[in-house]
Design a protein around this motif. Structure first.
Motif, mmCIF file in Angstrom:
data_model
loop_
_atom_site.group_PDB
_atom_site.id
_atom_site.type_symbol
_atom_site.label_atom_id
_atom_site.label_comp_id
_atom_site.label_asym_id
_atom_site.label_seq_id
_atom_site.Cartn_x
_atom_site.Cartn_y
_atom_site.Cartn_z
ATOM 1 N N ALA A 1 53.827 29.278 -19.995
ATOM 2 C CA ALA A 1 53.415 30.573 -19.450
ATOM 3 C C ALA A 1 53.274 30.488 -17.934
ATOM 4 O O ALA A 1 52.543 29.632 -17.415
ATOM 5 N N PHE A 2 53.964 31.370 -17.247
ATOM 6 C CA PHE A 2 53.930 31.425 -15.781
ATOM 7 C C PHE A 2 52.983 32.540 -15.374
ATOM 8 O O PHE A 2 53.176 33.700 -15.755
ATOM 9 N N LEU A 3 51.939 32.199 -14.615
ATOM 10 C CA LEU A 3 50.936 33.171 -14.215
ATOM 11 C C LEU A 3 51.321 33.839 -12.897
ATOM 12 O O LEU A 3 51.610 33.157 -11.906
ATOM 13 N N MET A 4 51.341 35.168 -12.886
ATOM 14 C CA MET A 4 51.451 35.938 -11.647
ATOM 15 C C MET A 4 50.134 36.689 -11.501
ATOM 16 O O MET A 4 49.838 37.578 -12.308
ATOM 17 N N VAL A 5 49.338 36.313 -10.489
ATOM 18 C CA VAL A 5 47.944 36.749 -10.458
ATOM 19 C C VAL A 5 47.532 37.227 -9.074
ATOM 20 O O VAL A 5 48.189 36.956 -8.065
ATOM 21 N N SER A 6 46.416 37.924 -9.047
ATOM 22 C CA SER A 6 45.802 38.353 -7.798
ATOM 23 C C SER A 6 45.377 37.139 -6.969
ATOM 24 O O SER A 6 44.672 36.258 -7.466
ATOM 25 N N GLY A 7 45.804 37.124 -5.697
ATOM 26 C CA GLY A 7 45.386 36.045 -4.811
ATOM 27 C C GLY A 7 43.891 36.019 -4.614
ATOM 28 O O GLY A 7 43.269 34.943 -4.541
ATOM 29 N N THR A 8 43.277 37.192 -4.543
ATOM 30 C CA THR A 8 41.823 37.255 -4.367
ATOM 31 C C THR A 8 41.110 36.678 -5.578
ATOM 32 O O THR A 8 40.175 35.871 -5.441
ATOM 33 N N LEU A 9 41.527 37.066 -6.772
ATOM 34 C CA LEU A 9 40.908 36.520 -7.973
ATOM 35 C C LEU A 9 41.103 35.013 -8.059
ATOM 36 O O LEU A 9 40.206 34.278 -8.480
ATOM 37 N N ASN A 10 42.281 34.541 -7.660
ATOM 38 C CA ASN A 10 42.582 33.116 -7.771
ATOM 39 C C ASN A 10 41.796 32.286 -6.771
ATOM 40 O O ASN A 10 41.293 31.212 -7.099
ATOM 41 N N ARG A 11 41.655 32.806 -5.556
ATOM 42 C CA ARG A 11 41.054 31.999 -4.490
ATOM 43 C C ARG A 11 39.563 32.236 -4.296
ATOM 44 O O ARG A 11 38.865 31.366 -3.779
ATOM 45 N N GLU A 12 39.070 33.412 -4.720
ATOM 46 C CA GLU A 12 37.678 33.747 -4.412
ATOM 47 C C GLU A 12 36.783 33.900 -5.635
ATOM 48 O O GLU A 12 35.585 34.135 -5.504
ATOM 49 N N THR A 13 37.352 33.799 -6.835
ATOM 50 C CA THR A 13 36.535 33.844 -8.054
ATOM 51 C C THR A 13 36.988 32.712 -8.975
ATOM 52 O O THR A 13 38.010 32.070 -8.743
ATOM 53 N N GLY A 14 36.262 32.530 -10.043
ATOM 54 C CA GLY A 14 36.648 31.526 -11.029
ATOM 55 C C GLY A 14 37.420 32.096 -12.200
ATOM 56 O O GLY A 14 37.698 31.377 -13.173
ATOM 57 N N GLU A 15 37.804 33.381 -12.125
ATOM 58 C CA GLU A 15 38.407 34.048 -13.279
ATOM 59 C C GLU A 15 39.762 33.448 -13.670
ATOM 60 O O GLU A 15 40.054 33.287 -14.859
ATOM 61 N N ILE A 16 40.603 33.139 -12.692
ATOM 62 C CA ILE A 16 41.930 32.592 -13.022
ATOM 63 C C ILE A 16 41.799 31.173 -13.539
ATOM 64 O O ILE A 16 42.529 30.763 -14.460
ATOM 65 N N ASP A 17 40.868 30.418 -13.003
ATOM 66 C CA ASP A 17 40.620 29.074 -13.531
ATOM 67 C C ASP A 17 40.212 29.122 -14.999
ATOM 68 O O ASP A 17 40.625 28.274 -15.796
ATOM 69 N N LYS A 18 39.390 30.105 -15.361
ATOM 70 C CA LYS A 18 38.997 30.252 -16.773
ATOM 71 C C LYS A 18 40.236 30.447 -17.650
ATOM 72 O O LYS A 18 40.333 29.884 -18.753
ATOM 73 N N ILE A 19 41.172 31.257 -17.169
ATOM 74 C CA ILE A 19 42.395 31.527 -17.936
ATOM 75 C C ILE A 19 43.256 30.281 -18.012
ATOM 76 O O ILE A 19 43.771 29.919 -19.090
#
Length: 384
Positions: A36-54
């Motif tokens: 699975a290739f993630l295309m995500v919000s840069g803000t969510l990835n760099r400033e929150t832990g939400e993408i790490d959870k995923i």
């Protein structure tokens, strides 16, 4: 007598009221995805832990992350993401973010399927004159977790901006619609207020132009009217309390319903057509284009569809009132911009905007016939 065609698109399911980190692994299991290739919000990835959870939730099935998609989905970023996904041997794209990311992944699907690896190559896969070119069907599909509420995750249409000409162009294929949409209202709390509310007005615009179209029919009306009611109430509740999760979910579900006119073959009108030009050519945020243009378009259209506009006013809780005025007051109450001047577009640009908007897919479908740029200029002056 009503006539038309409702296309039930290639989306398998909508999951709502669930956390993305729980729902995404279930989708990977369902679809048999191992890369699975993630295309995500840069803000969510760099400033929150939400993408790490995923990432942690999907583990070794994460093939890579792309987090650099600017607004209005420029070609350069689409190609960068497509080339990264190709190198990662992705078998599924997972988007977490706003409409530009969702549209970007749709474009990536077409790039991967049609061996497009350059900015110029997108010319071969974009819509021209309202017609899709011959395309190979996407074989690497996407699932989407939206953090804004413009509704692109429920559509097979993508808008991609050619930064050489500052024109937003359409890409389209029946299989670019996500296999699944996951509506996670908790994730949207990270979305800036102006962005959540303004993209909500974009969803309102889908409902309103769908209800007011000449081609409207009972199937699309039923969902658009309910969606408009949910959005009207939900957006006001989110404005009053940003932590109201139920209101956020109501907005997300209202947005889902707002897309019924498009899937039901009902066209949008001049608000969407002019909005394409304001976004691609002048950098006006996607939702702001509707905040600025929709009331003016309604007032200009009223001689042609006053009875349909009355349905809009009633769905928004103001039966008997002028729909353009109701929308104007509603948008102002959310603190959104209400004029072209507010978004730094002046009268010196109106001729250019009118000329370009005439070439969009939606202006020719406006319920009050638009014969040429002069009439579009009338609308622009009303929104000035």
């Amino acid at each position: 007598m009503h006539k038309g065609r409702v296309a039930f698109g290639a989306m398998d399911e909508v999951v709502f009221g669930r956390h993305a980190a729980e729902a995404i692994p279930e989708q990977l299991d369902r679809l048999g995805a191992v890369s699975a290739f993630l295309m995500v919000s840069g803000t969510l990835n760099r400033e929150t832990g939400e993408i790490d959870k995923i990432r942690q939730a999907i583990g070794e099935r994460c093939a890579g992350t792309f987090d650099n998609m600017p607004s209005h989905t420029p070609r350069e970023a689409v190609i960068a993401a497509a080339n990264q996904a190709r190198a990662a041997k992705a078998d599924l794209i997972v988007t977490v973010g706003g409409g530009s990311i969702t549209d970007g992944a749709k474009a990536v699907q077409l790039c991967l399927a049609n061996d497009v690896s350059t900015i110029e190559g997108i010319d071969a896969i974009r819509v021209r004159g309202g017609e899709e070119p011959p395309l190979k069907a996407p074989h690497i599909r996407q699932i989407s977790v939206p953090t804004t509420i413009a509704g692109g995750e429920f559509s097979h249409i993508a808008g991609v901006t050619d930064e050489r000409t500052h024109v937003k162009q359409m890409l389209r294929h029946a299989l670019t619609i996500p296999r699944a949409a996951i509506l996670d209202p908790w994730l949207s709390v990270h979305t800036p207020e102006w962005l959540f509310l303004s993209t909500g007005i974009r969803a309102v615009d889908h409902c309103v132009e769908g209800i007011c179209a000449r081609e409207a029919h009972p199937y699309s009306d039923a969902q658009a009217i309910k969606g408009l009611s949910m959005l009207t109430q939900g957006l006001q509740r989110v404005k009053a309390d940003a932590g109201d999760i139920e209101a956020r979910l109501d907005c997300q579900i209202g947005t889902w319903l707002s897309m019924a006119p498009l899937s039901g073959g009902v066209p949008m009108g001049a608000s969407h057509g002019i909005g394409y030009v304001l976004g691609g050519g002048f950098g006006v945020p996607h939702g702001y284009t509707s905040c600025v243009m929709l009331p003016a378009v309604m007032r200009w259209n009223k001689p042609a569809n006053a009875e349909r506009q009355a349905i809009v006013a009633e769905a928004m809780g103001h039966p008997g009132k002028d729909a353009g005025d109701v929308l104007d007051d509603f948008i102002r109450g959310l603190g959104m911009p209400r004029s072209l001047q507010d978004v730094r577009v002046g009268p010196e640009h109106f001729d250019q905007i009118a000329e370009q908007a005439m070439r969009t897919n939606w202006v020719p479908r406006n319920p009050r016939k638009i014969d040429g740029p002069a009439q579009l200029r009338e609308i622009l002056l009303m929104a000035a």
